[in-house]
Design a protein around this motif. Structure first.
Motif, mmCIF file in Angstrom:
data_model
loop_
_atom_site.group_PDB
_atom_site.id
_atom_site.type_symbol
_atom_site.label_atom_id
_atom_site.label_comp_id
_atom_site.label_asym_id
_atom_site.label_seq_id
_atom_site.Cartn_x
_atom_site.Cartn_y
_atom_site.Cartn_z
ATOM 1 N N VAL A 29 -6.990 -8.639 0.821
ATOM 2 C CA VAL A 29 -5.618 -9.147 0.831
ATOM 3 C C VAL A 29 -4.689 -8.024 1.275
ATOM 4 N N VAL A 30 -3.816 -8.333 2.207
ATOM 5 C CA VAL A 30 -2.851 -7.362 2.715
ATOM 6 C C VAL A 30 -1.449 -7.803 2.333
ATOM 7 N N MET A 31 -0.710 -6.928 1.678
ATOM 8 C CA MET A 31 0.689 -7.179 1.333
ATOM 9 C C MET A 31 1.489 -5.941 1.708
ATOM 10 N N ALA A 32 2.723 -6.140 2.148
ATOM 11 C CA ALA A 32 3.480 -4.987 2.640
ATOM 12 C C ALA A 32 4.977 -5.179 2.477
ATOM 13 N N GLU A 33 5.617 -4.128 1.985
ATOM 14 C CA GLU A 33 7.071 -4.024 1.973
ATOM 15 C C GLU A 33 7.445 -3.217 3.218
ATOM 16 N N ASP A 75 8.078 2.992 0.857
ATOM 17 C CA ASP A 75 8.174 4.408 1.208
ATOM 18 C C ASP A 75 6.842 5.034 1.595
ATOM 19 N N ASP A 76 5.853 4.201 1.901
ATOM 20 C CA ASP A 76 4.549 4.699 2.348
ATOM 21 C C ASP A 76 4.722 5.407 3.706
ATOM 22 N N PRO A 77 4.396 6.696 3.796
ATOM 23 C CA PRO A 77 4.611 7.420 5.064
ATOM 24 C C PRO A 77 3.726 6.930 6.197
ATOM 25 N N ASP A 78 2.649 6.217 5.872
ATOM 26 C CA ASP A 78 1.752 5.723 6.917
ATOM 27 C C ASP A 78 2.112 4.322 7.405
ATOM 28 N N SER A 79 3.152 3.744 6.829
ATOM 29 C CA SER A 79 3.513 2.371 7.188
ATOM 30 C C SER A 79 3.965 2.281 8.639
ATOM 31 N N ALA A 88 -2.667 -5.246 10.938
ATOM 32 C CA ALA A 88 -3.639 -4.660 11.873
ATOM 33 C C ALA A 88 -4.170 -3.329 11.347
ATOM 34 N N ARG A 89 -3.286 -2.513 10.793
ATOM 35 C CA ARG A 89 -3.707 -1.210 10.271
ATOM 36 C C ARG A 89 -4.714 -1.367 9.135
ATOM 37 N N ARG A 90 -4.401 -2.261 8.202
ATOM 38 C CA ARG A 90 -5.287 -2.449 7.057
ATOM 39 C C ARG A 90 -6.601 -3.131 7.466
ATOM 40 N N ALA A 91 -6.511 -4.074 8.377
ATOM 41 C CA ALA A 91 -7.727 -4.761 8.838
ATOM 42 C C ALA A 91 -8.670 -3.779 9.524
ATOM 43 N N ASP A 92 -8.111 -2.907 10.330
ATOM 44 C CA ASP A 92 -8.936 -1.927 11.035
ATOM 45 C C ASP A 92 -9.611 -0.967 10.049
ATOM 46 N N ALA A 93 -8.852 -0.507 9.051
ATOM 47 C CA ALA A 93 -9.410 0.424 8.069
ATOM 48 C C ALA A 93 -10.493 -0.229 7.218
ATOM 49 N N PHE A 94 -10.356 -1.508 6.978
ATOM 50 C CA PHE A 94 -11.303 -2.229 6.125
ATOM 51 C C PHE A 94 -12.520 -2.729 6.898
ATOM 52 N N GLY A 95 -12.394 -2.759 8.204
ATOM 53 C CA GLY A 95 -13.480 -3.284 9.028
ATOM 54 C C GLY A 95 -13.497 -4.793 9.105
#
Length: 506
Positions: A29-33, A75-79, A88-95
């Motif tokens: 599950v991906v959630m993002a502020e 405030d995530d610096p990698d956002s 896309a970022r989280r999907a790629d990291a998770f495979g």
């Protein structure tokens, strides 16, 4: 196939379509502020805080239920700063081999996710699917909510006895227009002290959004499903019995009256439409609340709410840009807390600033009425409403503003513009008693601006509305006025509009 499942801030329920299509054992599950959403339109700090806090609590619930959740804090610096970018970022990291989402409630994000190759599932938390609404609308000359509402009553069985409505009538709105009560026998909505998670969000919002219109202090909205359920129970017990009588009333010192304030929780996904309506229906059958209150409340949910969503998706992405009346005036500074001697406008805006809330009549007949009468740009009006209210999402806000309030859609929703003079406001509120203007004065020093602007609006749009049967009496009244009186009204109204154009107030 391993999936990355996007959950948005208004999809905070385990029954959302994308979650039902996933597997906690294998999917993410991906959630993002993200800045692209929170900073957009300068949203009210309380609205941002409600969204972020409810999202964080929901992420905790999902983890407790066995889901893997990748949550991006603001405030995530990698956002990446965008919803598609974070997915896309989280999907790629998770495979993950595919990305899945429940259809968002605004065309902008739908377009962005489709462009990113995300599979979208229709949001079936609503009672009327896109197809169902389109089937109902097909071939009709006018898409009037009342007839759609009757179909939804039949489909849900709410307040029905076989094929007939309980009580013999579909609509008891005529009983729901009482002026404000002398005394309130209701303590108001149920509020909640912020917990540690919410306090962290409040600190973040205070630091990152200090210049947004609205006050953050005093935040007390529910941010979990359990709290939302408690708020529902509180309203059904204490507010619903008198909701119908006074739902259109306005009191300067009582911003909430008998209103539920459940729309923010419903639109965020913390509550479902049928559980709310069934609770109200039980209150009627148990003898706890009268039919006019329960029917009026249910109509707002299965009637109006479902109807405006159907209109939004049926009309398409350009709906929010429509401007049938050609209004282009800058939204007056009073909407941002600027000075005004009009007590009703000042009160509605101050309440909005403080609570990120105003009820439907304040929105329609005070701020909306004023914006329409002075010819404010409907796009600016739309963006203001979308930004300042805690329950505002584009699918529900745009039809209410572009259509119902500003008549910018040319009559798709409303059969006539919702304009009024000061008499209506005086009848339904206590605003006028202590106002610098005199509501009974039609012209001259101290005349209520609504009285002047009302006739100015009708006069300048005469060619557009002269054939509207619902406005015939208005124009007959205008035409019966003496010519010199009409000239005075128009000159004084134009003087007020000129003051707005010069950046002044009245």
């Amino acid at each position: 196939m391993v999936k990355a499942i996007l959950v948005l801030g208004d999809q905070l329920g385990r029954d959302v379509a994308a979650l039902r299509a996933g597997d906690p054992a294998t999917d993410l599950v991906v959630m993002a502020e993200v800045a692209g959403e929170a900073a957009n339109l300068g949203h009210h700090p309380k609205k941002i805080a409600f969204c972020f806090a409810a999202m964080r609590h929901f992420a905790e619930d999902l983890r407790a239920a066995g889901w893997q959740v990748a949550y991006t804090c603001y405030d995530d610096p990698d956002s990446t700063g965008t919803i598609p970018g974070e997915l896309a970022r989280r999907a790629d990291a998770f495979g993950a081999t595919s990305c899945l989402a429940t259809e968002p409630g605004d065309w902008r994000l739908i377009t962005a996710l489709r462009k990113a190759g995300v599979t979208l599932l229709e949001d079936d938390r609503f009672l009327a699917s896109h197809k169902r609404f389109d089937d109902w609308a097909r071939g009709r000359k006018a898409l009037r909510m009342e007839y759609f509402y009757r179909e939804m009553r039949r489909a849900t069985g709410l307040l029905m006895e076989g094929d007939a409505p309980v009580g013999g009538a579909w609509n008891y709105d005529s009983e729901n227009r009482k002026p404000p009560p002398g005394t309130l026998f209701h303590e108001g909505p149920l509020w909640f002290d912020p917990d540690e998670t919410t306090r962290a969000v409040l600190d973040l919002v205070a630091a990152r959004f200090p210049d947004h219109f609205g006050r953050l202090d005093g935040f007390r909205y529910a941010t979990t499903r359990d709290q939302a359920l408690a708020a529902l129970d509180h309203f059904i017990t204490h507010g619903l019995p008198d909701f119908g009588d006074y739902q259109d009333a306005m009191l300067d010192a009582e911003p909430f009256l008998y209103h539920s304030l459940l729309s923010a929780y419903l639109n965020a996904g913390l509550l479902g439409p049928m559980e709310i309506c069934r609770a109200a229906e039980r209150a009627y059958h148990d003898g706890h609340a009268p039919l006019n209150a329960v029917e009026g409340f249910i109509r707002q949910i299965i009637g109006w709410r479902e109807y405006v969503r159907g209109i939004y998706f049926r009309e398409g992405p350009d709906y929010v840009t429509r401007n049938d009346l050609g209004h282009t005036r800058k939204l007056p500074d009073a909407f941002w807390g600027g000075p005004t001697d009009m007590r009703c406008l000042a009160s509605a805006v101050a309440q909005t600033r403080d609570e990120a809330y105003a009820h439907h009549i304040q929105r329609l007949m005070i701020t909306g009425n004023f914006a329409l009468l002075v010819g404010a740009d409907p796009q600016q009006v739309h963006e203001w409403y979308l930004g300042v209210y805690v329950d505002a999402h584009e699918w529900v806000e745009a039809p209410n503003t572009i259509g119902m309030s500003q008549f910018a859609d040319g009559g798709v929703i409303a059969s006539k513009p919702y304009v009024s003079s000061g008499a209506y406001i005086n009848r339904m509120s206590d605003y006028c008693g202590a106002c610098a203007y005199t509501v009974s004065r039609k012209t001259g020093q101290g005349a209520c601006p609504f009285n002047l602007l009302y006739w100015h609006f009708l006069d300048r749009h005469r060619e557009r509305f002269r054939g509207n049967p619902r406005m015939a009496n208005m124009y007959r009244t205008w035409d019966r006025m003496a010519e010199d009186k009409r000239a005075t009204v128009l000159a004084e109204a134009q003087h007020l509009i000129n003051k707005l154009d010069a950046g002044s107030s009245f």
